[in-house]
Design a protein around this motif. Structure first.
Motif, PDB file in Angstrom:
ATOM      1  N   LYS A 134      -8.164   1.067  -1.489  1.00  0.00           N
ATOM      2  CA  LYS A 134      -9.577   1.425  -1.304  1.00  0.00           C
ATOM      3  C   LYS A 134      -9.695   2.789  -0.630  1.00  0.00           C
ATOM      4  O   LYS A 134     -10.522   3.618  -1.027  1.00  0.00           O
ATOM      5  CB  LYS A 134     -10.285   0.357  -0.467  1.00  0.00           C
ATOM      6  CG  LYS A 134     -11.766   0.606  -0.324  1.00  0.00           C
ATOM      7  CD  LYS A 134     -12.435  -0.495   0.444  1.00  0.00           C
ATOM      8  CE  LYS A 134     -13.918  -0.224   0.580  1.00  0.00           C
ATOM      9  NZ  LYS A 134     -14.598  -1.191   1.410  1.00  0.00           N
ATOM     10  N   GLU A 135      -8.846   3.048   0.375  1.00  0.00           N
ATOM     11  CA  GLU A 135      -8.867   4.353   1.040  1.00  0.00           C
ATOM     12  C   GLU A 135      -8.477   5.465   0.078  1.00  0.00           C
ATOM     13  O   GLU A 135      -9.107   6.525   0.047  1.00  0.00           O
ATOM     14  CB  GLU A 135      -7.919   4.349   2.241  1.00  0.00           C
ATOM     15  CG  GLU A 135      -8.416   3.559   3.416  1.00  0.00           C
ATOM     16  CD  GLU A 135      -7.414   3.501   4.552  1.00  0.00           C
ATOM     17  OE1 GLU A 135      -6.379   4.200   4.476  1.00  0.00           O
ATOM     18  OE2 GLU A 135      -7.661   2.766   5.516  1.00  0.00           O
ATOM     19  N   ASN A 136      -7.439   5.222  -0.732  1.00  0.00           N
ATOM     20  CA  ASN A 136      -7.010   6.221  -1.708  1.00  0.00           C
ATOM     21  C   ASN A 136      -8.087   6.469  -2.767  1.00  0.00           C
ATOM     22  O   ASN A 136      -8.295   7.604  -3.200  1.00  0.00           O
ATOM     23  CB  ASN A 136      -5.708   5.791  -2.386  1.00  0.00           C
ATOM     24  CG  ASN A 136      -4.533   5.835  -1.436  1.00  0.00           C
ATOM     25  OD1 ASN A 136      -4.572   6.487  -0.403  1.00  0.00           O
ATOM     26  ND2 ASN A 136      -3.470   5.130  -1.790  1.00  0.00           N
ATOM     27  N   ARG A 137      -8.756   5.412  -3.195  1.00  0.00           N
ATOM     28  CA  ARG A 137      -9.835   5.549  -4.171  1.00  0.00           C
ATOM     29  C   ARG A 137     -10.976   6.387  -3.603  1.00  0.00           C
ATOM     30  O   ARG A 137     -11.477   7.300  -4.253  1.00  0.00           O
ATOM     31  CB  ARG A 137     -10.346   4.165  -4.570  1.00  0.00           C
ATOM     32  CG  ARG A 137     -11.469   4.200  -5.578  1.00  0.00           C
ATOM     33  CD  ARG A 137     -12.144   2.875  -5.703  1.00  0.00           C
ATOM     34  NE  ARG A 137     -12.838   2.551  -4.456  1.00  0.00           N
ATOM     35  CZ  ARG A 137     -13.481   1.416  -4.232  1.00  0.00           C
ATOM     36  NH1 ARG A 137     -13.502   0.478  -5.144  1.00  0.00           N
ATOM     37  NH2 ARG A 137     -14.099   1.204  -3.091  1.00  0.00           N
ATOM     38  N   ASP A 138     -11.364   6.089  -2.371  1.00  0.00           N
ATOM     39  CA  ASP A 138     -12.454   6.829  -1.745  1.00  0.00           C
ATOM     40  C   ASP A 138     -12.066   8.292  -1.498  1.00  0.00           C
ATOM     41  O   ASP A 138     -12.890   9.193  -1.657  1.00  0.00           O
ATOM     42  CB  ASP A 138     -12.870   6.158  -0.433  1.00  0.00           C
ATOM     43  CG  ASP A 138     -13.452   4.774  -0.654  1.00  0.00           C
ATOM     44  OD1 ASP A 138     -13.821   4.456  -1.809  1.00  0.00           O
ATOM     45  OD2 ASP A 138     -13.530   4.001   0.326  1.00  0.00           O
ATOM     46  N   LEU A 139     -10.811   8.528  -1.127  1.00  0.00           N
ATOM     47  CA  LEU A 139     -10.344   9.890  -0.916  1.00  0.00           C
ATOM     48  C   LEU A 139     -10.319  10.670  -2.228  1.00  0.00           C
ATOM     49  O   LEU A 139     -10.669  11.848  -2.268  1.00  0.00           O
ATOM     50  CB  LEU A 139      -8.945   9.873  -0.287  1.00  0.00           C
ATOM     51  CG  LEU A 139      -8.371  11.222   0.118  1.00  0.00           C
ATOM     52  CD1 LEU A 139      -9.254  11.882   1.164  1.00  0.00           C
ATOM     53  CD2 LEU A 139      -6.966  11.055   0.650  1.00  0.00           C
ATOM     54  N   SER A 140      -9.942  10.005  -3.312  1.00  0.00           N
ATOM     55  CA  SER A 140      -9.965  10.662  -4.624  1.00  0.00           C
ATOM     56  C   SER A 140     -11.385  11.021  -5.029  1.00  0.00           C
ATOM     57  O   SER A 140     -11.631  12.095  -5.589  1.00  0.00           O
ATOM     58  CB  SER A 140      -9.349   9.751  -5.687  1.00  0.00           C
ATOM     59  OG  SER A 140      -8.015   9.473  -5.401  1.00  0.00           O
ATOM     60  N   LEU A 141     -12.329  10.140  -4.765  1.00  0.00           N
ATOM     61  CA  LEU A 141     -13.730  10.419  -5.068  1.00  0.00           C
ATOM     62  C   LEU A 141     -14.240  11.603  -4.248  1.00  0.00           C
ATOM     63  O   LEU A 141     -14.895  12.506  -4.780  1.00  0.00           O
ATOM     64  CB  LEU A 141     -14.589   9.182  -4.805  1.00  0.00           C
ATOM     65  CG  LEU A 141     -16.081   9.332  -5.073  1.00  0.00           C
ATOM     66  CD1 LEU A 141     -16.336   9.596  -6.544  1.00  0.00           C
ATOM     67  CD2 LEU A 141     -16.834   8.102  -4.606  1.00  0.00           C
ATOM     68  N   LEU A 142     -13.911  11.618  -2.964  1.00  0.00           N
ATOM     69  CA  LEU A 142     -14.329  12.719  -2.093  1.00  0.00           C
ATOM     70  C   LEU A 142     -13.716  14.035  -2.555  1.00  0.00           C
ATOM     71  O   LEU A 142     -14.400  15.067  -2.601  1.00  0.00           O
ATOM     72  CB  LEU A 142     -13.936  12.426  -0.645  1.00  0.00           C
ATOM     73  CG  LEU A 142     -14.286  13.499   0.383  1.00  0.00           C
ATOM     74  CD1 LEU A 142     -15.792  13.642   0.492  1.00  0.00           C
ATOM     75  CD2 LEU A 142     -13.676  13.164   1.728  1.00  0.00           C
TER      76      LEU A 142
END
Length: 196
Positions: A134-142
């Motif tokens: 989830k953290e990696n997904r959110d970081l990719s989106l950012l």
């Protein structure tokens, strides 16, 4: 006394910078106006070019760079936006897999990480994997959003800077000069030559 000297030096520096500053020049319909002198050469200043480039980049990434005739930048923009998109999609699908397995296991059902009644991945590992993905997904989106905004800003700034005079006479040439008198303890000086 020192304060008066500092003020005097600042006033002299301000006066010198205004004396040697470049005069404003504007291109209007093929006629370059420089002070009171009209020069027939020169391009046309387009005040809307930066906003058009930004709009085109916002509609379709890379289109503002193409509008600026910097064709090589468009594939760079597409590649820069494709990388976080790929990682977002990969992390999101893996997150959903681990989340589904976690929910099934919490309800006492068989999940994809249970083979012949043996749990390959523990419940704590499923929970930790969910958090990391989830953290990696959110970081990719950012990262994707930041790159999207940066390509819009780059297209706008580039369109704005394309309208400036970049003649070779407007240049700054720094050079290092060695002091030939002091051979034992050499000193280095810096000179800046500017022409306009």
């Amino acid at each position: 006394m020192v304060f008066k000297k500092v003020i005097f030096v600042l006033l002299i520096a301000f006066y010198a910078s205004n004396t040697f500053a470049q005069k404003d020049s504007v291109n209007v319909k093929g006629v370059k106006i420089k002070g009171d002198i009209k020069i027939e050469k020169g391009g046309v200043y387009d005040a809307l070019a930066p906003s058009k480039a930004a709009f085109y980049s916002a509609v379709f990434p890379g289109m503002g760079q193409i509008y600026n005739k910097k064709y090589w930048k468009a594939p760079v923009v597409w590649g820069a936006l494709a990388i976080p998109t790929y990682y977002y999609l990969t992390n999101n699908s893996d997150y959903k897999r681990y989340r589904t397995a976690y929910k099934l296991r919490k309800n006492g059902l068989v999940d994809e990480f249970t083979v012949d009644g043996v749990e390959i991945i523990s419940l704590e590992t499923l929970e930790t994997a969910q958090k990391g993905l989830k953290e990696n997904r959110d970081l990719s989106l950012l990262t994707g959003v930041i790159l999207y905004v940066l390509q819009i800003v780059e297209a706008s700034v580039n369109a704005h800077l394309l309208q400036f005079n970049t003649d070779d006479n407007l240049s700054l040439r720094p050079s290092l000069i060695m002091n030939p008198i002091k051979i034992e303890s050499p000193s280095v000086g810096l000179t800046i030559n500017y022409t306009f």
